[in-house]
Design a protein around this motif. Structure first.
Motif, short mmCIF file in Angstrom:
data_model
loop_
_atom_site.label_atom_id
_atom_site.label_comp_id
_atom_site.label_asym_id
_atom_site.label_seq_id
_atom_site.Cartn_x
_atom_site.Cartn_y
_atom_site.Cartn_z
N LYS A 187 0.82 -1.22 0.00
CA LYS A 187 0.00 0.00 0.00
C LYS A 187 0.85 1.27 0.00
O LYS A 187 0.60 2.19 -0.76
CB LYS A 187 -0.93 0.00 1.21
CG LYS A 187 -1.83 1.21 1.26
CD LYS A 187 -2.72 1.20 2.47
CE LYS A 187 -3.53 2.48 2.51
NZ LYS A 187 -4.18 2.68 3.77
N ASN A 188 1.88 1.33 0.83
CA ASN A 188 2.70 2.54 0.95
C ASN A 188 4.10 2.39 0.38
O ASN A 188 4.91 3.29 0.54
CB ASN A 188 2.81 2.97 2.41
CG ASN A 188 1.49 3.46 2.96
OD1 ASN A 188 0.63 3.90 2.22
ND2 ASN A 188 1.33 3.37 4.26
N PHE A 189 4.40 1.25 -0.25
CA PHE A 189 5.75 1.01 -0.76
C PHE A 189 5.71 0.71 -2.26
O PHE A 189 4.85 -0.01 -2.73
CB PHE A 189 6.42 -0.16 -0.04
CG PHE A 189 6.89 0.16 1.34
CD1 PHE A 189 8.15 0.70 1.55
CD2 PHE A 189 6.07 -0.09 2.43
CE1 PHE A 189 8.59 0.98 2.82
CE2 PHE A 189 6.51 0.20 3.72
CZ PHE A 189 7.77 0.74 3.91
N SER A 190 6.72 1.25 -2.95
CA SER A 190 6.89 0.92 -4.37
C SER A 190 8.38 0.88 -4.66
O SER A 190 9.21 1.33 -3.86
CB SER A 190 6.20 1.96 -5.26
OG SER A 190 6.86 3.19 -5.17
N VAL A 191 8.71 0.33 -5.81
CA VAL A 191 10.09 0.31 -6.27
C VAL A 191 10.12 0.96 -7.65
O VAL A 191 9.19 0.79 -8.44
CB VAL A 191 10.67 -1.13 -6.29
CG1 VAL A 191 9.94 -2.01 -7.28
CG2 VAL A 191 12.15 -1.11 -6.57
N THR A 192 11.16 1.75 -7.89
CA THR A 192 11.33 2.37 -9.20
C THR A 192 12.69 1.98 -9.78
O THR A 192 13.64 1.75 -9.04
CB THR A 192 11.25 3.92 -9.13
OG1 THR A 192 12.24 4.40 -8.24
CG2 THR A 192 9.88 4.38 -8.70
N ALA A 193 12.73 1.94 -11.08
CA ALA A 193 13.98 1.72 -11.81
C ALA A 193 13.91 2.57 -13.06
O ALA A 193 12.83 2.76 -13.63
CB ALA A 193 14.16 0.25 -12.16
N GLY A 194 15.06 3.12 -13.47
CA GLY A 194 15.01 4.00 -14.63
C GLY A 194 16.31 4.10 -15.37
O GLY A 194 17.33 3.49 -15.01
N LEU A 195 16.26 4.88 -16.44
CA LEU A 195 17.43 5.25 -17.25
C LEU A 195 17.39 6.77 -17.39
O LEU A 195 16.41 7.31 -17.92
CB LEU A 195 17.38 4.62 -18.62
CG LEU A 195 17.61 3.12 -18.71
CD1 LEU A 195 17.34 2.61 -20.12
CD2 LEU A 195 19.02 2.77 -18.27
N LEU A 196 18.44 7.43 -16.91
CA LEU A 196 18.50 8.89 -16.96
C LEU A 196 19.82 9.35 -17.57
O LEU A 196 20.89 8.89 -17.15
CB LEU A 196 18.39 9.48 -15.54
CG LEU A 196 17.16 9.11 -14.72
CD1 LEU A 196 17.30 9.65 -13.30
CD2 LEU A 196 15.91 9.67 -15.38
N TYR A 197 19.74 10.25 -18.54
CA TYR A 197 20.94 10.92 -19.04
C TYR A 197 21.25 12.05 -18.07
O TYR A 197 20.38 12.88 -17.78
CB TYR A 197 20.72 11.46 -20.45
CG TYR A 197 21.96 12.10 -21.01
CD1 TYR A 197 22.95 11.33 -21.59
CD2 TYR A 197 22.14 13.48 -20.94
CE1 TYR A 197 24.10 11.91 -22.10
CE2 TYR A 197 23.29 14.07 -21.44
CZ TYR A 197 24.26 13.28 -22.02
OH TYR A 197 25.41 13.85 -22.52
N SER A 198 22.48 12.09 -17.55
CA SER A 198 22.81 13.01 -16.47
C SER A 198 24.12 13.74 -16.75
O SER A 198 25.15 13.11 -16.95
CB SER A 198 22.92 12.19 -15.18
OG SER A 198 23.26 13.00 -14.09
N MET A 199 24.06 15.07 -16.74
CA MET A 199 25.25 15.90 -16.94
C MET A 199 25.82 16.25 -15.56
O MET A 199 25.17 16.91 -14.77
CB MET A 199 24.88 17.17 -17.71
CG MET A 199 24.33 16.88 -19.09
SD MET A 199 23.59 18.32 -19.89
CE MET A 199 25.06 19.22 -20.34
N GLN A 200 27.03 15.76 -15.29
CA GLN A 200 27.67 15.95 -13.99
C GLN A 200 29.06 16.56 -14.19
O GLN A 200 29.48 16.78 -15.31
CB GLN A 200 27.74 14.61 -13.27
CG GLN A 200 26.38 14.05 -12.92
CD GLN A 200 26.38 12.58 -12.59
OE1 GLN A 200 25.43 11.88 -12.90
NE2 GLN A 200 27.43 12.07 -11.99
#
Length: 184
Positions: A63-76
């Protein structure tokens, strides 16, 4: 009539403000924003302001928990002693989200990254930049009518250069839009 319209508007606003995934729901979230990046262990470092953009998927497993996964282009990177270090990565954030109240989540996880671009003003430096990077992101997000404002601070774990002990630390602020993929 005005009172009825006001009540209806408040009901719609509250439903959007308290949006939350149902257990078993999967959403896709395109997102874009800004990174404020520094490099640790080097004195006189100026922040690099860069873009971050990509997509994340979310699966609500409780109910209050989820998991996320992604791909992000990141300028550092950063500017140190007049030398610009522009290092761009594909970040792969994997986070657990805890919804404190509907719509407001705190999050933490891990983030492996692969360097895809490097531009350093000087070529006479005696080190190599590592192609793999690892960080620990922590943050919070707020969802309103499927729009998600997300802020994360990333603590660098790996070193950027070999040899060396410099690390990336950066704040990412993004806006995204959740698109339900399935409904339970």
């Amino acid at each position: 009539m005005k009172k009825l319209m006001m009540i209806a508007a408040l009901m719609l606003i509250s439903m959007g403000a308290f949006a939350q995934n149902e257990v078993g729901q999967i959403t896709l979230k395109p997102m874009a924003g800004v990174n404020l990046s520094t490099i640790t262990k080097i004195k006189e470092t100026d922040m690099r302001v860069g873009a971050v953009a990509g997509v994340e998927g979310e699966y609500a497993f409780l109910k209050n928990f989820s998991v996320t996964a992604g791909l992000l282009y990141s300028m550092q990177g950063a500017k140190c002693y007049g030398v610009k270090y522009n290092l761009d990565y594909i970040n792969i954030p994997i986070l657990v989200n805890y919804y404190v109240i509907p719509g407001l989540a705190i999050k933490a996880g891990m983030q492996p990254s692969l360097k895809v671009s490097e531009k350093i003003d000087r070529t006479d430096l005696d080190y190599n930049t590592n192609s793999f990077y690892f960080s620990i992101p922590v943050g919070a997000s707020y969802e309103y009518s499927n729009f998600v404002l997300d802020a994360r601070y990333n603590f660098g774990i790996s070193t950027i250069f070999s040899p060396g002990d410099a690390r990336h630390n950066w704040l990412s602020i993004t806006i995204g839009y959740k698109i339900p993929i399935n409904t339970k």
